[in-house]
Scaffold this motif. Structure first.
Motif, PDB file in Angstrom:
ATOM      1  N   LEU A  70       0.829  -1.207   0.000  1.00 21.98           N
ATOM      2  CA  LEU A  70       0.000   0.000   0.000  1.00 21.98           C
ATOM      3  C   LEU A  70       0.864   1.258   0.000  1.00 21.98           C
ATOM      4  O   LEU A  70       0.500   2.265  -0.609  1.00 21.98           O
ATOM      5  CB  LEU A  70      -0.944  -0.015   1.202  1.00 21.98           C
ATOM      6  CG  LEU A  70      -2.098  -1.021   1.108  1.00 21.98           C
ATOM      7  CD1 LEU A  70      -2.813  -1.136   2.447  1.00 21.98           C
ATOM      8  CD2 LEU A  70      -3.074  -0.631   0.008  1.00 21.98           C
ATOM      9  N   MET A  71       1.987   1.200   0.674  1.00 22.97           N
ATOM     10  CA  MET A  71       2.911   2.335   0.657  1.00 22.97           C
ATOM     11  C   MET A  71       3.414   2.575  -0.766  1.00 22.97           C
ATOM     12  O   MET A  71       3.484   3.725  -1.232  1.00 22.97           O
ATOM     13  CB  MET A  71       4.092   2.090   1.590  1.00 22.97           C
ATOM     14  CG  MET A  71       5.186   3.142   1.496  1.00 22.97           C
ATOM     15  SD  MET A  71       4.721   4.701   2.251  1.00 22.97           S
ATOM     16  CE  MET A  71       5.318   4.406   3.916  1.00 22.97           C
ATOM     17  N   ARG A  72       3.734   1.509  -1.472  1.00 25.42           N
ATOM     18  CA  ARG A  72       4.224   1.649  -2.845  1.00 25.42           C
ATOM     19  C   ARG A  72       3.168   2.313  -3.723  1.00 25.42           C
ATOM     20  O   ARG A  72       3.473   3.217  -4.511  1.00 25.42           O
ATOM     21  CB  ARG A  72       4.606   0.282  -3.400  1.00 25.42           C
ATOM     22  CG  ARG A  72       5.277   0.327  -4.765  1.00 25.42           C
ATOM     23  CD  ARG A  72       5.764  -1.041  -5.181  1.00 25.42           C
ATOM     24  NE  ARG A  72       6.780  -1.539  -4.268  1.00 25.42           N
ATOM     25  CZ  ARG A  72       6.720  -2.719  -3.644  1.00 25.42           C
ATOM     26  NH1 ARG A  72       5.703  -3.521  -3.850  1.00 25.42           N
ATOM     27  NH2 ARG A  72       7.679  -3.101  -2.840  1.00 25.42           N
ATOM     28  N   ARG A  73       1.910   1.903  -3.577  1.00 24.85           N
ATOM     29  CA  ARG A  73       0.830   2.517  -4.353  1.00 24.85           C
ATOM     30  C   ARG A  73       0.638   3.985  -3.961  1.00 24.85           C
ATOM     31  O   ARG A  73       0.349   4.832  -4.806  1.00 24.85           O
ATOM     32  CB  ARG A  73      -0.474   1.759  -4.133  1.00 24.85           C
ATOM     33  CG  ARG A  73      -0.525   0.390  -4.779  1.00 24.85           C
ATOM     34  CD  ARG A  73      -0.615   0.490  -6.297  1.00 24.85           C
ATOM     35  NE  ARG A  73      -0.742  -0.825  -6.887  1.00 24.85           N
ATOM     36  CZ  ARG A  73      -1.896  -1.443  -7.116  1.00 24.85           C
ATOM     37  NH1 ARG A  73      -3.035  -0.844  -6.820  1.00 24.85           N
ATOM     38  NH2 ARG A  73      -1.917  -2.641  -7.655  1.00 24.85           N
ATOM     39  N   ALA A 128       6.167   9.442 -17.796  1.00 27.40           N
ATOM     40  CA  ALA A 128       5.216   8.669 -18.597  1.00 27.40           C
ATOM     41  C   ALA A 128       5.092   7.253 -18.049  1.00 27.40           C
ATOM     42  O   ALA A 128       4.006   6.666 -18.026  1.00 27.40           O
ATOM     43  CB  ALA A 128       5.670   8.647 -20.057  1.00 27.40           C
ATOM     44  N   SER A 129       6.208   6.708 -17.582  1.00 26.17           N
ATOM     45  CA  SER A 129       6.202   5.350 -17.043  1.00 26.17           C
ATOM     46  C   SER A 129       5.400   5.270 -15.747  1.00 26.17           C
ATOM     47  O   SER A 129       4.615   4.337 -15.550  1.00 26.17           O
ATOM     48  CB  SER A 129       7.642   4.893 -16.791  1.00 26.17           C
ATOM     49  OG  SER A 129       7.665   3.635 -16.160  1.00 26.17           O
ATOM     50  N   SER A 130       5.574   6.241 -14.853  1.00 24.49           N
ATOM     51  CA  SER A 130       4.846   6.203 -13.578  1.00 24.49           C
ATOM     52  C   SER A 130       3.353   6.400 -13.799  1.00 24.49           C
ATOM     53  O   SER A 130       2.519   5.770 -13.145  1.00 24.49           O
ATOM     54  CB  SER A 130       5.391   7.256 -12.614  1.00 24.49           C
ATOM     55  OG  SER A 130       5.094   8.577 -13.049  1.00 24.49           O
ATOM     56  N   LEU A 131       2.979   7.274 -14.736  1.00 23.78           N
ATOM     57  CA  LEU A 131       1.567   7.478 -15.050  1.00 23.78           C
ATOM     58  C   LEU A 131       0.959   6.199 -15.636  1.00 23.78           C
ATOM     59  O   LEU A 131      -0.182   5.841 -15.319  1.00 23.78           O
ATOM     60  CB  LEU A 131       1.410   8.642 -16.021  1.00 23.78           C
ATOM     61  CG  LEU A 131       1.755  10.030 -15.468  1.00 23.78           C
ATOM     62  CD1 LEU A 131       1.840  11.044 -16.600  1.00 23.78           C
ATOM     63  CD2 LEU A 131       0.729  10.477 -14.427  1.00 23.78           C
ATOM     64  N   ALA A 132       1.714   5.520 -16.475  1.00 28.30           N
ATOM     65  CA  ALA A 132       1.228   4.277 -17.075  1.00 28.30           C
ATOM     66  C   ALA A 132       1.063   3.196 -16.009  1.00 28.30           C
ATOM     67  O   ALA A 132       0.106   2.411 -16.059  1.00 28.30           O
ATOM     68  CB  ALA A 132       2.189   3.806 -18.168  1.00 28.30           C
ATOM     69  N   ARG A 133       1.987   3.137 -15.035  1.00 26.57           N
ATOM     70  CA  ARG A 133       1.886   2.136 -13.977  1.00 26.57           C
ATOM     71  C   ARG A 133       0.622   2.343 -13.151  1.00 26.57           C
ATOM     72  O   ARG A 133      -0.062   1.386 -12.787  1.00 26.57           O
ATOM     73  CB  ARG A 133       3.121   2.174 -13.076  1.00 26.57           C
ATOM     74  CG  ARG A 133       4.369   1.596 -13.715  1.00 26.57           C
ATOM     75  CD  ARG A 133       5.369   1.132 -12.677  1.00 26.57           C
ATOM     76  NE  ARG A 133       5.700   2.167 -11.714  1.00 26.57           N
ATOM     77  CZ  ARG A 133       6.637   3.093 -11.900  1.00 26.57           C
ATOM     78  NH1 ARG A 133       7.314   3.119 -13.027  1.00 26.57           N
ATOM     79  NH2 ARG A 133       6.912   3.980 -10.960  1.00 26.57           N
ATOM     80  N   GLU A 134       0.306   3.594 -12.840  1.00 28.51           N
ATOM     81  CA  GLU A 134      -0.902   3.847 -12.052  1.00 28.51           C
ATOM     82  C   GLU A 134      -2.151   3.512 -12.862  1.00 28.51           C
ATOM     83  O   GLU A 134      -3.094   2.921 -12.328  1.00 28.51           O
ATOM     84  CB  GLU A 134      -0.950   5.298 -11.589  1.00 28.51           C
ATOM     85  CG  GLU A 134      -2.157   5.574 -10.692  1.00 28.51           C
ATOM     86  CD  GLU A 134      -2.147   6.960 -10.079  1.00 28.51           C
ATOM     87  OE1 GLU A 134      -3.095   7.285  -9.332  1.00 28.51           O
ATOM     88  OE2 GLU A 134      -1.190   7.731 -10.332  1.00 28.51           O
ATOM     89  N   MET A 139      -2.416   1.330 -15.244  1.00 27.20           N
ATOM     90  CA  MET A 139      -2.508  -0.124 -15.347  1.00 27.20           C
ATOM     91  C   MET A 139      -3.006  -0.734 -14.039  1.00 27.20           C
ATOM     92  O   MET A 139      -3.850  -1.641 -14.032  1.00 27.20           O
ATOM     93  CB  MET A 139      -1.145  -0.725 -15.724  1.00 27.20           C
ATOM     94  CG  MET A 139      -1.161  -2.231 -15.923  1.00 27.20           C
ATOM     95  SD  MET A 139       0.462  -2.876 -16.418  1.00 27.20           S
ATOM     96  CE  MET A 139       0.675  -2.021 -17.983  1.00 27.20           C
ATOM     97  N   ALA A 140      -2.502  -0.219 -12.920  1.00 30.31           N
ATOM     98  CA  ALA A 140      -2.940  -0.715 -11.609  1.00 30.31           C
ATOM     99  C   ALA A 140      -4.427  -0.446 -11.405  1.00 30.31           C
ATOM    100  O   ALA A 140      -5.158  -1.285 -10.867  1.00 30.31           O
ATOM    101  CB  ALA A 140      -2.115  -0.076 -10.502  1.00 30.31           C
ATOM    102  N   ASP A 141      -4.889   0.726 -11.831  1.00 27.56           N
ATOM    103  CA  ASP A 141      -6.308   1.057 -11.700  1.00 27.56           C
ATOM    104  C   ASP A 141      -7.163   0.111 -12.538  1.00 27.56           C
ATOM    105  O   ASP A 141      -8.217  -0.357 -12.094  1.00 27.56           O
ATOM    106  CB  ASP A 141      -6.558   2.503 -12.126  1.00 27.56           C
ATOM    107  CG  ASP A 141      -6.032   3.514 -11.121  1.00 27.56           C
ATOM    108  OD1 ASP A 141      -5.697   3.107  -9.993  1.00 27.56           O
ATOM    109  OD2 ASP A 141      -5.948   4.709 -11.463  1.00 27.56           O
ATOM    110  N   ALA A 142      -6.726  -0.169 -13.756  1.00 34.24           N
ATOM    111  CA  ALA A 142      -7.482  -1.073 -14.629  1.00 34.24           C
ATOM    112  C   ALA A 142      -7.531  -2.479 -14.047  1.00 34.24           C
ATOM    113  O   ALA A 142      -8.580  -3.139 -14.061  1.00 34.24           O
ATOM    114  CB  ALA A 142      -6.848  -1.097 -16.024  1.00 34.24           C
ATOM    115  N   GLN A 143      -6.416  -2.945 -13.494  1.00 34.30           N
ATOM    116  CA  GLN A 143      -6.382  -4.267 -12.881  1.00 34.30           C
ATOM    117  C   GLN A 143      -7.279  -4.313 -11.651  1.00 34.30           C
ATOM    118  O   GLN A 143      -7.947  -5.324 -11.390  1.00 34.30           O
ATOM    119  CB  GLN A 143      -4.950  -4.639 -12.513  1.00 34.30           C
ATOM    120  CG  GLN A 143      -4.057  -4.897 -13.718  1.00 34.30           C
ATOM    121  CD  GLN A 143      -2.600  -5.107 -13.330  1.00 34.30           C
ATOM    122  OE1 GLN A 143      -2.179  -4.781 -12.213  1.00 34.30           O
ATOM    123  NE2 GLN A 143      -1.819  -5.643 -14.254  1.00 34.30           N
TER     124      GLN A 143
END
Length: 201
Positions: free
Chosen positions: A105-108, A161-167, A169-173
């Protein structure tokens, strides 16, 4: 512990999930509530607190195990317009501690702060809350010790761009996981109705 082994689904909470968040906080035992809020709090306080969290502009991530919220991380920007600082708070129910949920949760939370331009993240906890202090150290936070409180301060990198994409992707998952859980729960309810003694008779 990596995120693939998390015992549940980690996703953002939606504004309509106030009751789910409230029920999680109400399940915290006395000591965990004290660790989360810095003092002993009762059900009335939690009812009021949960009701205003989603109106405050907070970003909340939760870990759902078998469809039930068991851990949560709250990110509170200090300003509504281009915030550069924020506060974070965490709560994990007693039966789900020591599973790495706080770290996940800290990472997110750090990722969410980074993507919102928040550079400085503060966390405060009781001096005896060694678990929270250990999690903060994993993210290179600076700890300041007071009489009975510890304040952790960490710096988030600039968004990319990478950090925005990671978030994203996490939201979609997370949404996909929530839909799967809802369908599974509905299927279980139907199955239980079919197999109930009343129907068998």
């Amino acid at each position: 512990m990596n995120e693939e082994r998390a015992p549940g689904i980690i996703r953002k909470l939606w504004p309509g999930e106030v009751q789910i968040f409230r029920d999680h906080l109400l399940r915290l035992d006395v000591e965990t509530r004290r660790s989360r809020f810095g003092s002993a709090v009762g059900p009335e306080f939690i009812e009021h607190y949960a009701g205003r969290v989603f109106r405050s502009g907070a970003v909340i991530h939760g870990c759902f195990v078998d469809g039930i919220l068991r851990a949560a991380a709250e990110l509170y920007p200090f300003s509504e317009i281009l915030p550069s600082e924020a506060e974070a708070a965490f709560s994990v129910e007693a039966g789900f501690q020591n599973l790495g949920l706080g770290t996940l949760l800290m990472r997110r939370t750090v990722l969410a702060a980074r993507n919102r331009g928040i550079r400085t993240l503060y966390m405060s906890c009781l001096a005896r809350n060694r678990r929270m202090q250990q999690i903060a150290r994993k993210f290179d936070a600076d700890l300041t010790f007071h009489t009975d409180e510890v304040v952790a301060e960490l710096k988030a990198p600039f968004p990319s761009a990478s950090s925005l994409a990671r978030e994203a992707m996490a939201d979609a998952q997370g949404v996909a996981g929530a839909l799967f859980q809802a369908q599974w729960s509905a299927g279980q309810r139907v199955l239980n109705m079919v197999l109930s003694p009343a129907n068998a008779a």
